[in-house]
Design a protein around this motif. Sequence first.
Motif, PDB file in Angstrom:
ATOM      1  N   LEU A  65       0.840  -1.191   0.000  1.00  0.00           N
ATOM      2  CA  LEU A  65       0.000   0.000   0.000  1.00  0.00           C
ATOM      3  C   LEU A  65       0.880   1.248   0.000  1.00  0.00           C
ATOM      4  O   LEU A  65       2.041   1.202   0.417  1.00  0.00           O
ATOM      5  N   VAL A  66       0.298   2.354  -0.428  1.00  0.00           N
ATOM      6  CA  VAL A  66       0.993   3.644  -0.370  1.00  0.00           C
ATOM      7  C   VAL A  66       0.367   4.492   0.726  1.00  0.00           C
ATOM      8  O   VAL A  66      -0.857   4.663   0.788  1.00  0.00           O
ATOM      9  N   VAL A  67       1.230   4.994   1.597  1.00  0.00           N
ATOM     10  CA  VAL A  67       0.822   5.876   2.681  1.00  0.00           C
ATOM     11  C   VAL A  67       1.154   7.310   2.271  1.00  0.00           C
ATOM     12  O   VAL A  67       2.308   7.629   1.985  1.00  0.00           O
ATOM     13  N   GLY A  68       0.152   8.156   2.215  1.00  0.00           N
ATOM     14  CA  GLY A  68       0.366   9.571   1.943  1.00  0.00           C
ATOM     15  C   GLY A  68       0.539  10.313   3.254  1.00  0.00           C
ATOM     16  O   GLY A  68      -0.284  10.183   4.161  1.00  0.00           O
ATOM     17  N   SER A  69       1.609  11.074   3.374  1.00  0.00           N
ATOM     18  CA  SER A  69       1.953  11.695   4.655  1.00  0.00           C
ATOM     19  C   SER A  69       1.753  13.204   4.618  1.00  0.00           C
ATOM     20  O   SER A  69       2.145  13.876   3.658  1.00  0.00           O
ATOM     21  N   VAL A  70       1.134  13.740   5.679  1.00  0.00           N
ATOM     22  CA  VAL A  70       1.017  15.193   5.846  1.00  0.00           C
ATOM     23  C   VAL A  70       1.584  15.580   7.206  1.00  0.00           C
ATOM     24  O   VAL A  70       1.451  14.843   8.177  1.00  0.00           O
ATOM     25  N   GLN A  71       2.222  16.735   7.266  1.00  0.00           N
ATOM     26  CA  GLN A  71       2.910  17.131   8.495  1.00  0.00           C
ATOM     27  C   GLN A  71       2.449  18.479   9.050  1.00  0.00           C
ATOM     28  O   GLN A  71       3.043  18.992   9.987  1.00  0.00           O
ATOM     29  N   SER A  72       1.392  19.029   8.484  1.00  0.00           N
ATOM     30  CA  SER A  72       0.855  20.273   9.030  1.00  0.00           C
ATOM     31  C   SER A  72      -0.654  20.301   8.847  1.00  0.00           C
ATOM     32  O   SER A  72      -1.209  19.640   7.957  1.00  0.00           O
TER      33      SER A  72
ATOM     34  N   PHE B  87     -12.663  12.901   6.797  1.00  0.00           N
ATOM     35  CA  PHE B  87     -12.016  11.708   6.239  1.00  0.00           C
ATOM     36  C   PHE B  87     -12.550  10.419   6.852  1.00  0.00           C
ATOM     37  O   PHE B  87     -11.860   9.406   6.877  1.00  0.00           O
ATOM     38  N   LYS B  88     -13.771  10.459   7.345  1.00  0.00           N
ATOM     39  CA  LYS B  88     -14.372   9.260   7.924  1.00  0.00           C
ATOM     40  C   LYS B  88     -14.394   8.138   6.887  1.00  0.00           C
ATOM     41  O   LYS B  88     -14.769   8.332   5.743  1.00  0.00           O
ATOM     42  N   GLY B  89     -13.977   6.965   7.325  1.00  0.00           N
ATOM     43  CA  GLY B  89     -13.969   5.810   6.440  1.00  0.00           C
ATOM     44  C   GLY B  89     -12.665   5.595   5.704  1.00  0.00           C
ATOM     45  O   GLY B  89     -12.455   4.533   5.112  1.00  0.00           O
ATOM     46  N   PHE B  90     -11.760   6.594   5.743  1.00  0.00           N
ATOM     47  CA  PHE B  90     -10.453   6.438   5.099  1.00  0.00           C
ATOM     48  C   PHE B  90      -9.444   6.012   6.160  1.00  0.00           C
ATOM     49  O   PHE B  90      -9.426   6.575   7.264  1.00  0.00           O
ATOM     50  N   PRO B  91      -8.587   5.016   5.886  1.00  0.00           N
ATOM     51  CA  PRO B  91      -7.620   4.552   6.906  1.00  0.00           C
ATOM     52  C   PRO B  91      -6.671   5.665   7.337  1.00  0.00           C
ATOM     53  O   PRO B  91      -6.027   6.302   6.496  1.00  0.00           O
ATOM     54  N   LEU B  92      -6.590   5.884   8.648  1.00  0.00           N
ATOM     55  CA  LEU B  92      -5.751   6.951   9.201  1.00  0.00           C
ATOM     56  C   LEU B  92      -4.655   6.361  10.083  1.00  0.00           C
ATOM     57  O   LEU B  92      -4.920   5.534  10.957  1.00  0.00           O
ATOM     58  N   LEU B  93      -3.431   6.805   9.841  1.00  0.00           N
ATOM     59  CA  LEU B  93      -2.253   6.414  10.617  1.00  0.00           C
ATOM     60  C   LEU B  93      -1.728   7.641  11.339  1.00  0.00           C
ATOM     61  O   LEU B  93      -1.470   8.672  10.702  1.00  0.00           O
TER      62      LEU B  93
ATOM     63  N   LEU C   8       2.561   9.392  -7.590  1.00  0.00           N
ATOM     64  CA  LEU C   8       3.552   8.825  -8.499  1.00  0.00           C
ATOM     65  C   LEU C   8       4.058   7.475  -7.979  1.00  0.00           C
ATOM     66  O   LEU C   8       4.237   6.525  -8.752  1.00  0.00           O
ATOM     67  N   LEU C   9       4.271   7.383  -6.675  1.00  0.00           N
ATOM     68  CA  LEU C   9       4.714   6.120  -6.079  1.00  0.00           C
ATOM     69  C   LEU C   9       3.660   5.046  -6.272  1.00  0.00           C
ATOM     70  O   LEU C   9       3.970   3.893  -6.601  1.00  0.00           O
ATOM     71  N   ARG C  10       2.421   5.405  -6.074  1.00  0.00           N
ATOM     72  CA  ARG C  10       1.329   4.434  -6.234  1.00  0.00           C
ATOM     73  C   ARG C  10       1.272   3.925  -7.670  1.00  0.00           C
ATOM     74  O   ARG C  10       1.091   2.718  -7.913  1.00  0.00           O
ATOM     75  N   GLU C  11       1.417   4.827  -8.621  1.00  0.00           N
ATOM     76  CA  GLU C  11       1.382   4.426 -10.026  1.00  0.00           C
ATOM     77  C   GLU C  11       2.564   3.516 -10.360  1.00  0.00           C
ATOM     78  O   GLU C  11       2.420   2.536 -11.113  1.00  0.00           O
TER      79      GLU C  11
ATOM     80  N   GLN D 189      -8.524   9.436  -2.354  1.00  0.00           N
ATOM     81  CA  GLN D 189      -8.636   8.037  -2.730  1.00  0.00           C
ATOM     82  C   GLN D 189      -7.840   7.715  -3.991  1.00  0.00           C
ATOM     83  O   GLN D 189      -7.460   6.567  -4.208  1.00  0.00           O
ATOM     84  N   GLY D 190      -7.590   8.716  -4.809  1.00  0.00           N
ATOM     85  CA  GLY D 190      -6.788   8.505  -6.011  1.00  0.00           C
ATOM     86  C   GLY D 190      -5.306   8.738  -5.798  1.00  0.00           C
ATOM     87  O   GLY D 190      -4.504   8.524  -6.716  1.00  0.00           O
ATOM     88  N   LEU D 191      -4.929   9.175  -4.599  1.00  0.00           N
ATOM     89  CA  LEU D 191      -3.536   9.512  -4.321  1.00  0.00           C
ATOM     90  C   LEU D 191      -2.817   8.461  -3.483  1.00  0.00           C
ATOM     91  O   LEU D 191      -1.617   8.243  -3.641  1.00  0.00           O
TER      92      LEU D 191
END
Length: 232
Positions: free
Chosen positions: A13-20, A60-66, A220-223, A33-35
């Motif tokens: 899986l691809v984890v998209g990370s945000v820091q702010s 973001f209810k329903g989307f996996p959150l880490l 890009l990583l996901r693709e 969902q497309g990212l």
Amino acid sequence: MSNQSVSIPQYPLVVGSVQSLNQLACLQPVELQGLCDMLEIRLDGMPAHIDTLNIELDRFKGFPLLFTARGSTEGGLSELTIDERTELLTQVSKKATWIDVELASYAEMKDTVHQIRSEGVGLILSYHNFTETPATSQLQDIVDLAEEADIIKIAAHHNEVSDLTRCVEILQNNDHPMSMMGMGSLAPVSRLLYAQHGSLLNYGYLGNTATAPGQWPAKLLREAIATLDPVN
């Protein structure tokens, strides 16, 4: 021992990370969902805004959150004590699918982590080395020490091609679910290589700013991962 109630990914899986908080506010759930497949929230990048964050996360209810509350010695974005980091994780635990805790901090955070895991939240125990890739025996020691995790995450700086070989060997020789990634000039190729060899969580950034050296944009990583043939 891993948490039997947690659903472990069966493919990379691809984890998209945000820091702010600003980065998160710019994300639209329909686009997310497309990212990426999972959203990592770096709590160490927004420690003073947890109340606002909790409101923002309702989108973001329903989307996996880490959730990650990283210590400064392993790449944290703020100087936070163990107690402060533990409290941050506690305040978002009801919305968590996964939490990420450094292996080095686990003993001090263990009681709270066990409470969060009892709510069905998965545990990632992580190790970060921003200067080098440890020897194979040291990498294996890290895996053995982190065996209680649902997923073991190792991020190491790669200085030469042999570093890639050692990390692939660790992935091949362990059945435990793992996330492996390189940092530095060899990081981009390492992230595809490790996904191909079974790294389950592969981190990319959302927006315009990477959250680790050598990180791909998440989309890009996901693709790129989608084109790989897995190595058995």
